[in-house]
Design a protein around this motif. Structure first.
Motif, PDB file in Angstrom:
ATOM      1  N   GLY A   9       2.068   9.391  -6.202  1.00  0.00           N
ATOM      2  CA  GLY A   9       2.643  10.695  -5.900  1.00  0.00           C
ATOM      3  C   GLY A   9       2.367  11.203  -4.505  1.00  0.00           C
ATOM      4  N   ARG A  10       1.802  10.373  -3.646  1.00  0.00           N
ATOM      5  CA  ARG A  10       1.491  10.804  -2.280  1.00  0.00           C
ATOM      6  C   ARG A  10       2.702  10.720  -1.354  1.00  0.00           C
ATOM      7  NH1 ARG A  10      -4.130  10.460  -1.747  1.00  0.00           N
ATOM      8  NH2 ARG A  10      -5.009  10.979  -3.787  1.00  0.00           N
ATOM      9  N   LEU A  11       3.684   9.916  -1.735  1.00  0.00           N
ATOM     10  CA  LEU A  11       4.897   9.749  -0.941  1.00  0.00           C
ATOM     11  C   LEU A  11       6.102   9.790  -1.880  1.00  0.00           C
ATOM     12  CD1 LEU A  11       3.814   6.798   1.414  1.00  0.00           C
ATOM     13  CD2 LEU A  11       4.204   9.173   2.108  1.00  0.00           C
ATOM     14  N   ASP A  48      12.805   4.529 -13.426  1.00  0.00           N
ATOM     15  CA  ASP A  48      11.549   4.258 -12.722  1.00  0.00           C
ATOM     16  C   ASP A  48      11.784   3.126 -11.726  1.00  0.00           C
ATOM     17  OD1 ASP A  48       8.983   3.825 -11.858  1.00  0.00           O
ATOM     18  OD2 ASP A  48       8.075   3.935 -13.845  1.00  0.00           O
ATOM     19  N   GLY A  49      12.263   3.501 -10.551  1.00  0.00           N
ATOM     20  CA  GLY A  49      12.615   2.510  -9.548  1.00  0.00           C
ATOM     21  C   GLY A  49      11.441   1.708  -9.042  1.00  0.00           C
ATOM     22  N   LEU A  50      10.274   2.347  -8.916  1.00  0.00           N
ATOM     23  CA  LEU A  50       9.107   1.647  -8.390  1.00  0.00           C
ATOM     24  C   LEU A  50       8.722   0.453  -9.263  1.00  0.00           C
ATOM     25  CD1 LEU A  50       6.731   4.504  -7.155  1.00  0.00           C
ATOM     26  CD2 LEU A  50       7.700   2.654  -5.784  1.00  0.00           C
ATOM     27  N   TRP A  51       8.585   0.692 -10.567  1.00  0.00           N
ATOM     28  CA  TRP A  51       8.191  -0.397 -11.450  1.00  0.00           C
ATOM     29  C   TRP A  51       9.301  -1.426 -11.609  1.00  0.00           C
ATOM     30  CZ3 TRP A  51       3.650  -2.037 -12.574  1.00  0.00           C
ATOM     31  CH2 TRP A  51       2.567  -1.154 -12.543  1.00  0.00           C
ATOM     32  N   ALA A  81       0.831  -1.206   0.000  1.00  0.00           N
ATOM     33  CA  ALA A  81       0.000   0.000   0.000  1.00  0.00           C
ATOM     34  C   ALA A  81       0.867   1.259   0.000  1.00  0.00           C
ATOM     35  CB  ALA A  81      -0.926  -0.008   1.212  1.00  0.00           C
ATOM     36  N   VAL A  82       1.964   1.220   0.744  1.00  0.00           N
ATOM     37  CA  VAL A  82       2.889   2.364   0.743  1.00  0.00           C
ATOM     38  C   VAL A  82       3.494   2.539  -0.647  1.00  0.00           C
ATOM     39  CG1 VAL A  82       5.067   3.256   1.667  1.00  0.00           C
ATOM     40  CG2 VAL A  82       3.402   2.189   3.198  1.00  0.00           C
ATOM     41  N   GLY A  83       3.849   1.426  -1.283  1.00  0.00           N
ATOM     42  CA  GLY A  83       4.376   1.507  -2.639  1.00  0.00           C
ATOM     43  C   GLY A  83       3.365   2.094  -3.606  1.00  0.00           C
ATOM     44  N   LEU A  84       2.094   1.707  -3.447  1.00  0.00           N
ATOM     45  CA  LEU A  84       1.038   2.261  -4.293  1.00  0.00           C
ATOM     46  C   LEU A  84       0.885   3.760  -4.066  1.00  0.00           C
ATOM     47  CD1 LEU A  84      -1.329   1.913  -6.251  1.00  0.00           C
ATOM     48  CD2 LEU A  84      -2.770   1.329  -4.284  1.00  0.00           C
ATOM     49  N   ALA A  85       0.933   4.172  -2.795  1.00  0.00           N
ATOM     50  CA  ALA A  85       0.824   5.599  -2.486  1.00  0.00           C
ATOM     51  C   ALA A  85       1.967   6.384  -3.122  1.00  0.00           C
ATOM     52  CB  ALA A  85       0.814   5.802  -0.969  1.00  0.00           C
ATOM     53  N   ALA A  86       3.163   5.799  -3.102  1.00  0.00           N
ATOM     54  CA  ALA A  86       4.300   6.466  -3.741  1.00  0.00           C
ATOM     55  C   ALA A  86       4.096   6.544  -5.253  1.00  0.00           C
ATOM     56  CB  ALA A  86       5.590   5.724  -3.413  1.00  0.00           C
ATOM     57  N   GLY A  87       3.530   5.487  -5.829  1.00  0.00           N
ATOM     58  CA  GLY A  87       3.269   5.500  -7.259  1.00  0.00           C
ATOM     59  C   GLY A  87       2.252   6.551  -7.659  1.00  0.00           C
TER      60      GLY A  87
END
Length: 282
Positions: free
Chosen positions: A106-108, A180-183, A98-104
C-alpha cells in the motif's frame, strides 16, 4: 562411452553477433522498464505518455547497448566465464520486485506495482536468455575437440512441469478476474520464468528441436551439453569425482555437480575419465 564427436563451433562472428544483439535487447528492456515504472509512479493515469516514454527508452537502450556490446570484445567471454557476472545480470530485476512489494503493502499505487513487476519479469527473462547464449558461446570457444562423449538425459519432470504451469495460469486468471492485478502478474511471471528456465535447463524440448544432450570430456573440463545450451565444469574447480548413492558427483564445495546414474549411458566411463583429469590437475 562413444567416440569423440565434432565440435559445435560454427561461425564465430555470427554467434558473437547473437550475443551482442541479446545484450542490446537486455539494455533496451532495462531502460524501457525503468522509464515506464518511473512514469507510472509520477502519473499512472496518462497511459499514452507512459507507453511513449517506454518506447523511446527501448529504442535508445537497444541502440546504445548494441554500440557498447560490440566494444566489449568478446562479450560472451566476459559474461559466459563468470558465475558472478551471470548472476549479476539478474540483479537489475530486484529493484522492480521491491517496487512491486511496496505497492502490495500500500505504499505505492497498484498500477505502479503492476508495471514494475511486469518490468522485472521482462528483465529476468532477457537476462536468462542472454546468459545462456553467452555461456554456450563461451564454452564452444574454449573447449576445442572433446576427448570423449557420453549420452546424457537431462532430468525431466513433464507431469510436474505441466501441473505447475497450469496451477500458475489458473492463479493468475483467478486473481485477474478478481481485480488483483499485482498477484495476477506475480503468478503469471512465475509461469513465464518456469518455462524459460525449462528450455535453458533442457527440461522442455519440443520434438525435433535442439541437439542431443551429452557429456563431453575435455582437457579443460566437463561440458554439459543440453538441447539448447551448454555449461563448462572446469577440472581445476573439482575436488573429487565419485559415484555415490546412485549419482555421479563432481565435488566442488557449495556447487557440486550431480548426475543420476540412470541418466548416463556409461557412468563408469565418465567417472574414470573425470578422475583421470581431476587427479592430473590436483
Amino acid at each position: 562411452m562413444a567416440s569423440p564427436s565434432p565440435s559445435d563451433a560454427g561461425n564465430t562472428a555470427a554467434r558473437d553477433g547473437v550475443v551482442d544483439r541479446l545484450a542490446a535487447v537486455y539494455a533496451g528492456v532495462f531502460l524501457s522498464s525503468a522509464a515506464a515504472t518511473i512514469a507510472t509512479a509520477a502519473d499512472g493515469s496518462n497511459a499514452f505518455r507512459v507507453l511513449a516514454l517506454a518506447g523511446v527508452a527501448l529504442g535508445v537502450g537497444t541502440v546504445s547497448g548494441l554500440f557498447l556490446s560490440r566494444r566489449v570484445s568478446p562479450l560472451s567471454k566476459r559474461l559466459g566465464r563468470s558465475r558472478r557476472r551471470r548472476i549479476g545480470a539478474l540483479m537489475p530485476a530486484l529493484p522492480f520486485a521491491a517496487v512491486g512489494l511496496a505497492a502490495g503493502l500500500g505504499r505505492l499505487p497498484e498500477v505502479t506495482g503492476v508495471v514494475a513487476l511486469l518490468s522485472g519479469v521482462a528483465i529476468a527473462v532477457t537476462a536468462l536468455a542472454l546468459t545462456a547464449v553467452a555461456t554456450t558461446r563461451y564454452v564452444d570457444t574454449v573447449v576445442g575437440e572433446p576427448r570423449a562423449t557420453c549420452r546424457w538425459t537431462p532430468p525431466r519432470r513433464p507431469v510436474l512441469d505441466a501441473a505447475l504451469l497450469v496451477f500458475w495460469v489458473l492463479l493468475a486468471g483467478i486473481n485477474a478476474l478478481g481485480g488483483d492485478g499485482l498477484w495476477a502478474v506475480v503468478w503469471a511471471g512465475l509461469g513465464v520464468l518456469w518455462v524459460v528456465s525449462g528450455f535453458v535447463e533442457g527440461r522442455l524440448r519440443p520434438a525435433g528441436t535442439g541437439v542431443e544432450p551429452e557429456l563431453r570430456v575435455h582437457d579443460i573440463g566437463l561440458v554439459k551439453r543440453r538441447p539448447y545450451t551448454a555449461i563448462l565444469v572446469r577440472w581445476d574447480d573439482v575436488d573429487h569425482a565419485r559415484l555415490r548413492e546412485g549419482e555421479l558427483v563432481l565435488e566442488r564445495g557449495l556447487f557440486d555437480v550431480r548426475f543420476d546414474r540412470d541418466d548416463l549411458e556409461d557412468p563408469d566411463a565418465v567417472l574414470a575419465a573425470s578422475e583421470r583429469f581431476v587427479d592430473r590437475i590436483g
